[in-house]
Design a protein around this motif. Sequence first.
Motif, short mmCIF file in Angstrom:
data_model
loop_
_atom_site.label_atom_id
_atom_site.label_comp_id
_atom_site.label_asym_id
_atom_site.label_seq_id
_atom_site.Cartn_x
_atom_site.Cartn_y
_atom_site.Cartn_z
N THR A 140 0.85 -1.18 0.00
CA THR A 140 0.00 0.00 0.00
C THR A 140 0.88 1.23 0.00
N ALA A 141 0.26 2.40 -0.12
CA ALA A 141 1.01 3.64 -0.23
C ALA A 141 0.43 4.71 0.68
N ARG A 170 5.21 -3.07 7.80
CA ARG A 170 4.23 -2.62 8.79
C ARG A 170 4.64 -2.99 10.20
N THR A 171 5.35 -4.09 10.36
CA THR A 171 5.72 -4.57 11.70
C THR A 171 7.08 -4.06 12.16
N ARG A 172 7.70 -3.17 11.41
CA ARG A 172 9.02 -2.65 11.78
C ARG A 172 8.92 -1.85 13.08
N THR A 173 9.92 -1.97 13.93
CA THR A 173 9.95 -1.25 15.20
C THR A 173 9.83 0.26 14.96
N THR A 192 -1.42 10.21 6.98
CA THR A 192 -2.83 9.94 7.29
C THR A 192 -3.52 9.19 6.17
N ALA A 193 -4.67 8.62 6.49
CA ALA A 193 -5.59 8.01 5.52
C ALA A 193 -4.91 7.00 4.61
N VAL A 194 -4.18 6.06 5.19
CA VAL A 194 -3.48 5.05 4.42
C VAL A 194 -4.40 3.84 4.24
N PRO A 195 -4.77 3.49 3.01
CA PRO A 195 -5.69 2.36 2.81
C PRO A 195 -5.00 1.02 3.05
N TRP A 196 -5.76 0.07 3.58
CA TRP A 196 -5.29 -1.30 3.80
C TRP A 196 -4.01 -1.36 4.64
N ALA A 197 -3.77 -0.37 5.45
CA ALA A 197 -2.53 -0.34 6.24
C ALA A 197 -2.48 -1.48 7.24
N GLN A 198 -3.64 -1.86 7.78
CA GLN A 198 -3.66 -2.92 8.79
C GLN A 198 -3.34 -4.28 8.19
N GLN A 199 -3.52 -4.45 6.89
CA GLN A 199 -3.29 -5.74 6.24
C GLN A 199 -2.02 -5.76 5.39
N ALA A 200 -1.47 -4.60 5.06
CA ALA A 200 -0.33 -4.54 4.15
C ALA A 200 0.94 -5.05 4.80
N ASP A 201 1.76 -5.70 3.99
CA ASP A 201 3.08 -6.14 4.47
C ASP A 201 4.11 -5.02 4.36
N LEU A 202 4.00 -4.21 3.30
CA LEU A 202 4.92 -3.09 3.09
C LEU A 202 4.12 -1.84 2.76
N VAL A 203 4.57 -0.71 3.29
CA VAL A 203 3.93 0.57 3.03
C VAL A 203 4.94 1.48 2.34
N VAL A 230 6.90 1.71 14.10
CA VAL A 230 5.71 1.95 13.29
C VAL A 230 4.46 1.67 14.14
N THR A 231 3.59 2.65 14.26
CA THR A 231 2.32 2.46 14.98
C THR A 231 1.17 2.92 14.09
N LEU A 232 0.03 2.24 14.22
CA LEU A 232 -1.15 2.53 13.42
C LEU A 232 -2.29 2.98 14.32
N ALA A 233 -3.00 3.99 13.87
CA ALA A 233 -4.22 4.43 14.55
C ALA A 233 -5.37 4.30 13.56
N ASP A 234 -6.41 3.58 13.94
CA ASP A 234 -7.52 3.33 13.04
C ASP A 234 -8.24 4.60 12.63
N GLN A 235 -8.61 4.67 11.37
CA GLN A 235 -9.46 5.71 10.83
C GLN A 235 -10.54 5.03 9.99
N VAL A 236 -11.64 5.72 9.73
CA VAL A 236 -12.73 5.17 8.93
C VAL A 236 -12.99 6.10 7.76
N SER A 237 -13.06 5.55 6.57
CA SER A 237 -13.28 6.34 5.37
C SER A 237 -14.76 6.64 5.19
N THR A 238 -15.06 7.52 4.24
CA THR A 238 -16.45 7.82 3.89
C THR A 238 -17.20 6.59 3.42
N SER A 239 -16.47 5.65 2.80
CA SER A 239 -17.09 4.43 2.28
C SER A 239 -17.31 3.38 3.35
N GLY A 240 -16.85 3.64 4.57
CA GLY A 240 -16.99 2.67 5.64
C GLY A 240 -15.82 1.73 5.76
#
Length: 385
Positions: A124-125, A186-189, A157-168, A191-201
Amino acid sequence: MDFTFTEEQQAATEAARAVFSKATPDAVPSPALVEGAVADDFDRPLWAKLAQADLLSLLLAPAYGGAGLDPVALCLVLRESAKVLARVPLLETSAVALAVQRYGAPELAGSVLPSAGRGELVLTAAVHGRTGHDPAQLAVTARRTDGADWVLDGVQTAVPWAQQADLVAVPAHTGAGRPVLALVPRTRTGVTLADQVSTSGERLAEIRLDAVRVRAHEVITEAGAGEWLRTLLVVGTCAQALGLGEQVLAMTADYTSQREQFGFPVATFQAVAVQAADRYIDLRAMEATLWQAAWRLGTGAEGALPLAGDVAVAKTWASDGVRRTVQTAQHLHGGVGADTDYPLHRYHAWAKQLELSLGPAAAHEEALGDLLAVHPLNRSAAERP
């Protein structure tokens, strides 16, 4: 001049239709404000079918197990995917993979591309920056260590599929202001993710990088890599908007042909027919500007304006066109269109997300205006060479 698609591009379209023919938007989470509306994962079975059909490796060179096709072929597949609201990171994985192929070091390409083409590696990007309005590379700083590694700090911000991606793929800038593009696990020391929700859900994520160390071969330093990646993502978003709009207009035609008022199908009423015809014109304009931008992106052909001009025109039409199409569909469906259990509700939410993603029409109109302002034909006779 022959404007038809090549045999390879047509074959990609047919393969995509075969895969997506069994997909249904009924499984897409509604953005209604209810608990549990956001899905935790993308459609893994559909992802596997795309890999089996070799649709994840379309743009990769044969050396990496791909077909070596161009962005037009990818857009044809994305167009079909949007008709069923396919919940897969097809655009992001394909775009990042092609950027790595074009600009990355052989070591990086060899470790990433074959696995991405087989669907084993999800990419993902992060191209929206810290706020979604500033250039993405300004949101993250990249500095060299005493060795060959890099250290990244910043927020995207607003990175799609970040929770499932292997590389960003993370755009960043050096102390000298030079842009770079880093592929960060994504699992590199750090790196932290904070959930966001898009307009599409759908789930997005804010990615925070705190002294994240990346190896030298994981950073693309060649000029233009990050901008080229963003350009391909914009063009791919236009393709998705076109496919979604075409499906929504087809749904509207079916509905208005069946619903009767005063003993006649409402599709026979002039007011209804004219509105539907206007949206058809929008879709054809979206299509023409999309193929112009995708063709130039793939071939590097010269034009009256830089490539950025054609991309701005395509995204302007895509944003305005898909918005008008779903608004007209809601109007012609009447109360049915507002029913959250009816598929049009989900298409409307996805259309709004595509309209605003990577810049609404106004932002691209402003960019186009800037390009026209410095165009040679806009200079006075004394200023021209």
